[in-house]
Design a protein around this motif. Structure first.
Motif, PDB file in Angstrom:
ATOM      1  N   LEU A   1      19.147 -26.783  25.449  1.00  0.00           N
ATOM      2  CA  LEU A   1      19.614 -28.027  24.844  1.00  0.00           C
ATOM      3  C   LEU A   1      18.940 -28.287  23.498  1.00  0.00           C
ATOM      4  O   LEU A   1      19.580 -28.766  22.555  1.00  0.00           O
ATOM      5  CB  LEU A   1      19.376 -29.196  25.798  1.00  0.00           C
ATOM      6  CG  LEU A   1      20.261 -29.219  27.042  1.00  0.00           C
ATOM      7  CD1 LEU A   1      19.831 -30.334  27.983  1.00  0.00           C
ATOM      8  CD2 LEU A   1      21.715 -29.362  26.664  1.00  0.00           C
ATOM      9  N   VAL A   2      17.668 -27.946  23.405  1.00  0.00           N
ATOM     10  CA  VAL A   2      16.969 -28.090  22.123  1.00  0.00           C
ATOM     11  C   VAL A   2      17.599 -27.165  21.084  1.00  0.00           C
ATOM     12  O   VAL A   2      17.870 -27.564  19.951  1.00  0.00           O
ATOM     13  CB  VAL A   2      15.461 -27.774  22.278  1.00  0.00           C
ATOM     14  CG1 VAL A   2      14.789 -27.624  20.929  1.00  0.00           C
ATOM     15  CG2 VAL A   2      14.783 -28.868  23.096  1.00  0.00           C
ATOM     16  N   GLU A   3      17.869 -25.926  21.481  1.00  0.00           N
ATOM     17  CA  GLU A   3      18.483 -24.979  20.559  1.00  0.00           C
ATOM     18  C   GLU A   3      19.868 -25.455  20.120  1.00  0.00           C
ATOM     19  O   GLU A   3      20.212 -25.390  18.939  1.00  0.00           O
ATOM     20  CB  GLU A   3      18.599 -23.609  21.232  1.00  0.00           C
ATOM     21  CG  GLU A   3      19.193 -22.547  20.338  1.00  0.00           C
ATOM     22  CD  GLU A   3      19.321 -21.205  21.045  1.00  0.00           C
ATOM     23  OE1 GLU A   3      19.788 -20.254  20.399  1.00  0.00           O
ATOM     24  OE2 GLU A   3      18.956 -21.110  22.228  1.00  0.00           O
ATOM     25  N   LEU A   4      20.653 -25.963  21.051  1.00  0.00           N
ATOM     26  CA  LEU A   4      21.974 -26.490  20.714  1.00  0.00           C
ATOM     27  C   LEU A   4      21.862 -27.650  19.730  1.00  0.00           C
ATOM     28  O   LEU A   4      22.603 -27.722  18.744  1.00  0.00           O
ATOM     29  CB  LEU A   4      22.705 -26.939  21.978  1.00  0.00           C
ATOM     30  CG  LEU A   4      24.052 -27.617  21.775  1.00  0.00           C
ATOM     31  CD1 LEU A   4      25.048 -26.635  21.168  1.00  0.00           C
ATOM     32  CD2 LEU A   4      24.561 -28.165  23.080  1.00  0.00           C
ATOM     33  N   GLY A   5      20.934 -28.551  19.975  1.00  0.00           N
ATOM     34  CA  GLY A   5      20.736 -29.681  19.081  1.00  0.00           C
ATOM     35  C   GLY A   5      20.349 -29.233  17.680  1.00  0.00           C
ATOM     36  O   GLY A   5      20.851 -29.757  16.683  1.00  0.00           O
ATOM     37  N   LEU A   6      19.484 -28.234  17.594  1.00  0.00           N
ATOM     38  CA  LEU A   6      19.081 -27.724  16.280  1.00  0.00           C
ATOM     39  C   LEU A   6      20.243 -27.057  15.561  1.00  0.00           C
ATOM     40  O   LEU A   6      20.402 -27.187  14.352  1.00  0.00           O
ATOM     41  CB  LEU A   6      17.910 -26.750  16.426  1.00  0.00           C
ATOM     42  CG  LEU A   6      16.587 -27.387  16.834  1.00  0.00           C
ATOM     43  CD1 LEU A   6      15.548 -26.307  17.098  1.00  0.00           C
ATOM     44  CD2 LEU A   6      16.104 -28.353  15.772  1.00  0.00           C
ATOM     45  N   ARG A   7      21.082 -26.381  16.313  1.00  0.00           N
ATOM     46  CA  ARG A   7      22.254 -25.760  15.692  1.00  0.00           C
ATOM     47  C   ARG A   7      23.218 -26.816  15.175  1.00  0.00           C
ATOM     48  O   ARG A   7      23.811 -26.661  14.106  1.00  0.00           O
ATOM     49  CB  ARG A   7      22.966 -24.857  16.684  1.00  0.00           C
ATOM     50  CG  ARG A   7      22.250 -23.565  16.927  1.00  0.00           C
ATOM     51  CD  ARG A   7      23.036 -22.668  17.834  1.00  0.00           C
ATOM     52  NE  ARG A   7      22.281 -21.471  18.128  1.00  0.00           N
ATOM     53  CZ  ARG A   7      22.748 -20.467  18.811  1.00  0.00           C
ATOM     54  NH1 ARG A   7      23.977 -20.506  19.295  1.00  0.00           N
ATOM     55  NH2 ARG A   7      22.006 -19.416  19.037  1.00  0.00           N
ATOM     56  N   LEU A   8      23.401 -27.881  15.932  1.00  0.00           N
ATOM     57  CA  LEU A   8      24.304 -28.942  15.494  1.00  0.00           C
ATOM     58  C   LEU A   8      23.768 -29.648  14.257  1.00  0.00           C
ATOM     59  O   LEU A   8      24.531 -30.011  13.364  1.00  0.00           O
ATOM     60  CB  LEU A   8      24.523 -29.954  16.627  1.00  0.00           C
ATOM     61  CG  LEU A   8      25.358 -29.458  17.799  1.00  0.00           C
ATOM     62  CD1 LEU A   8      25.363 -30.499  18.913  1.00  0.00           C
ATOM     63  CD2 LEU A   8      26.773 -29.135  17.374  1.00  0.00           C
ATOM     64  N   VAL A   9      22.476 -29.830  14.196  1.00  0.00           N
ATOM     65  CA  VAL A   9      21.876 -30.519  13.055  1.00  0.00           C
ATOM     66  C   VAL A   9      21.941 -29.651  11.804  1.00  0.00           C
ATOM     67  O   VAL A   9      22.181 -30.142  10.703  1.00  0.00           O
ATOM     68  CB  VAL A   9      20.412 -30.892  13.368  1.00  0.00           C
ATOM     69  CG1 VAL A   9      19.667 -31.327  12.124  1.00  0.00           C
ATOM     70  CG2 VAL A   9      20.365 -31.986  14.409  1.00  0.00           C
ATOM     71  N   ASN A  10      21.761 -28.350  11.948  1.00  0.00           N
ATOM     72  CA  ASN A  10      21.661 -27.458  10.795  1.00  0.00           C
ATOM     73  C   ASN A  10      22.971 -26.781  10.402  1.00  0.00           C
ATOM     74  O   ASN A  10      22.985 -25.977   9.494  1.00  0.00           O
ATOM     75  CB  ASN A  10      20.617 -26.371  11.068  1.00  0.00           C
ATOM     76  CG  ASN A  10      19.231 -26.947  11.106  1.00  0.00           C
ATOM     77  OD1 ASN A  10      18.940 -27.896  10.402  1.00  0.00           O
ATOM     78  ND2 ASN A  10      18.382 -26.387  11.943  1.00  0.00           N
ATOM     79  N   ARG A  11      24.063 -27.087  11.068  1.00  0.00           N
ATOM     80  CA  ARG A  11      25.305 -26.400  10.709  1.00  0.00           C
ATOM     81  C   ARG A  11      25.834 -26.936   9.386  1.00  0.00           C
ATOM     82  O   ARG A  11      25.673 -28.126   9.068  1.00  0.00           O
ATOM     83  CB  ARG A  11      26.330 -26.504  11.818  1.00  0.00           C
ATOM     84  CG  ARG A  11      27.053 -27.790  11.878  1.00  0.00           C
ATOM     85  CD  ARG A  11      28.085 -27.778  12.958  1.00  0.00           C
ATOM     86  NE  ARG A  11      28.507 -29.166  13.116  1.00  0.00           N
ATOM     87  CZ  ARG A  11      29.446 -29.560  13.888  1.00  0.00           C
ATOM     88  NH1 ARG A  11      30.093 -28.693  14.615  1.00  0.00           N
ATOM     89  NH2 ARG A  11      29.757 -30.826  13.956  1.00  0.00           N
ATOM     90  N   PRO A  12      26.475 -26.073   8.619  1.00  0.00           N
ATOM     91  CA  PRO A  12      26.996 -26.509   7.323  1.00  0.00           C
ATOM     92  C   PRO A  12      28.147 -27.503   7.500  1.00  0.00           C
ATOM     93  O   PRO A  12      28.947 -27.395   8.417  1.00  0.00           O
ATOM     94  CB  PRO A  12      27.480 -25.223   6.672  1.00  0.00           C
ATOM     95  CG  PRO A  12      27.594 -24.232   7.773  1.00  0.00           C
ATOM     96  CD  PRO A  12      26.698 -24.671   8.881  1.00  0.00           C
ATOM     97  N   VAL A  13      28.186 -28.437   6.595  1.00  0.00           N
ATOM     98  CA  VAL A  13      29.232 -29.447   6.649  1.00  0.00           C
ATOM     99  C   VAL A  13      30.450 -28.906   5.918  1.00  0.00           C
ATOM    100  O   VAL A  13      30.350 -28.380   4.800  1.00  0.00           O
ATOM    101  CB  VAL A  13      28.743 -30.748   5.970  1.00  0.00           C
ATOM    102  CG1 VAL A  13      29.843 -31.785   5.940  1.00  0.00           C
ATOM    103  CG2 VAL A  13      27.513 -31.263   6.668  1.00  0.00           C
ATOM    104  N   ALA A  14      31.617 -29.018   6.531  1.00  0.00           N
ATOM    105  CA  ALA A  14      32.838 -28.553   5.889  1.00  0.00           C
ATOM    106  C   ALA A  14      33.211 -29.499   4.765  1.00  0.00           C
ATOM    107  O   ALA A  14      33.260 -30.717   4.955  1.00  0.00           O
ATOM    108  CB  ALA A  14      33.965 -28.478   6.927  1.00  0.00           C
ATOM    109  N   ARG A  15      33.447 -28.931   3.604  1.00  0.00           N
ATOM    110  CA  ARG A  15      33.787 -29.754   2.447  1.00  0.00           C
ATOM    111  C   ARG A  15      35.277 -30.023   2.458  1.00  0.00           C
ATOM    112  O   ARG A  15      36.082 -29.142   2.691  1.00  0.00           O
ATOM    113  CB  ARG A  15      33.403 -29.066   1.164  1.00  0.00           C
ATOM    114  CG  ARG A  15      31.914 -28.966   1.015  1.00  0.00           C
ATOM    115  CD  ARG A  15      31.573 -28.460  -0.335  1.00  0.00           C
ATOM    116  NE  ARG A  15      30.121 -28.473  -0.482  1.00  0.00           N
ATOM    117  CZ  ARG A  15      29.521 -28.294  -1.617  1.00  0.00           C
ATOM    118  NH1 ARG A  15      30.210 -28.097  -2.704  1.00  0.00           N
ATOM    119  NH2 ARG A  15      28.218 -28.298  -1.679  1.00  0.00           N
ATOM    120  N   THR A  16      35.603 -31.232   2.187  1.00  0.00           N
ATOM    121  CA  THR A  16      37.006 -31.606   2.087  1.00  0.00           C
ATOM    122  C   THR A  16      37.294 -32.073   0.667  1.00  0.00           C
ATOM    123  O   THR A  16      36.429 -32.654   0.011  1.00  0.00           O
ATOM    124  CB  THR A  16      37.367 -32.729   3.084  1.00  0.00           C
ATOM    125  OG1 THR A  16      36.543 -33.854   2.788  1.00  0.00           O
ATOM    126  CG2 THR A  16      37.115 -32.285   4.517  1.00  0.00           C
TER     127      THR A  16
END
Length: 65
Positions: free
Chosen positions: A45-60
């Motif tokens: 769960l910690v790893e998942l949370g870190l991945r969600l926080v650090n994922r690139p934001v899709a530019r629109t």
């Protein structure tokens, strides 16, 4: 009774009960599968949370008319 004394007595009693349960099962070691599962789940769960926080934001694109 102070909280630390109460906690120490509880810890000792819990260890005693685990030893008795292991003896009644015929094993010498108490089972650790539940603790190991909790640990693995927690770190996942910690790893998942870190991945969600650090994922690139899709530019629109924004169109200004």
């Amino acid at each position: 009774m102070h909280a630390d004394i109460h906690l120490t007595l509880h810890t000792l009693r819990a260890a005693e009960l685990r030893r008795e349960a292991a003896a009644s099962r015929g094993t010498t070691r108490p089972r650790r599968a539940r603790t190991d599962l909790r640990t693995r789940l927690g770190w996942s769960l910690v790893e998942l949370g870190l991945r969600l926080v650090n994922r690139p934001v899709a530019r629109t694109r924004t169109h200004l008319a």
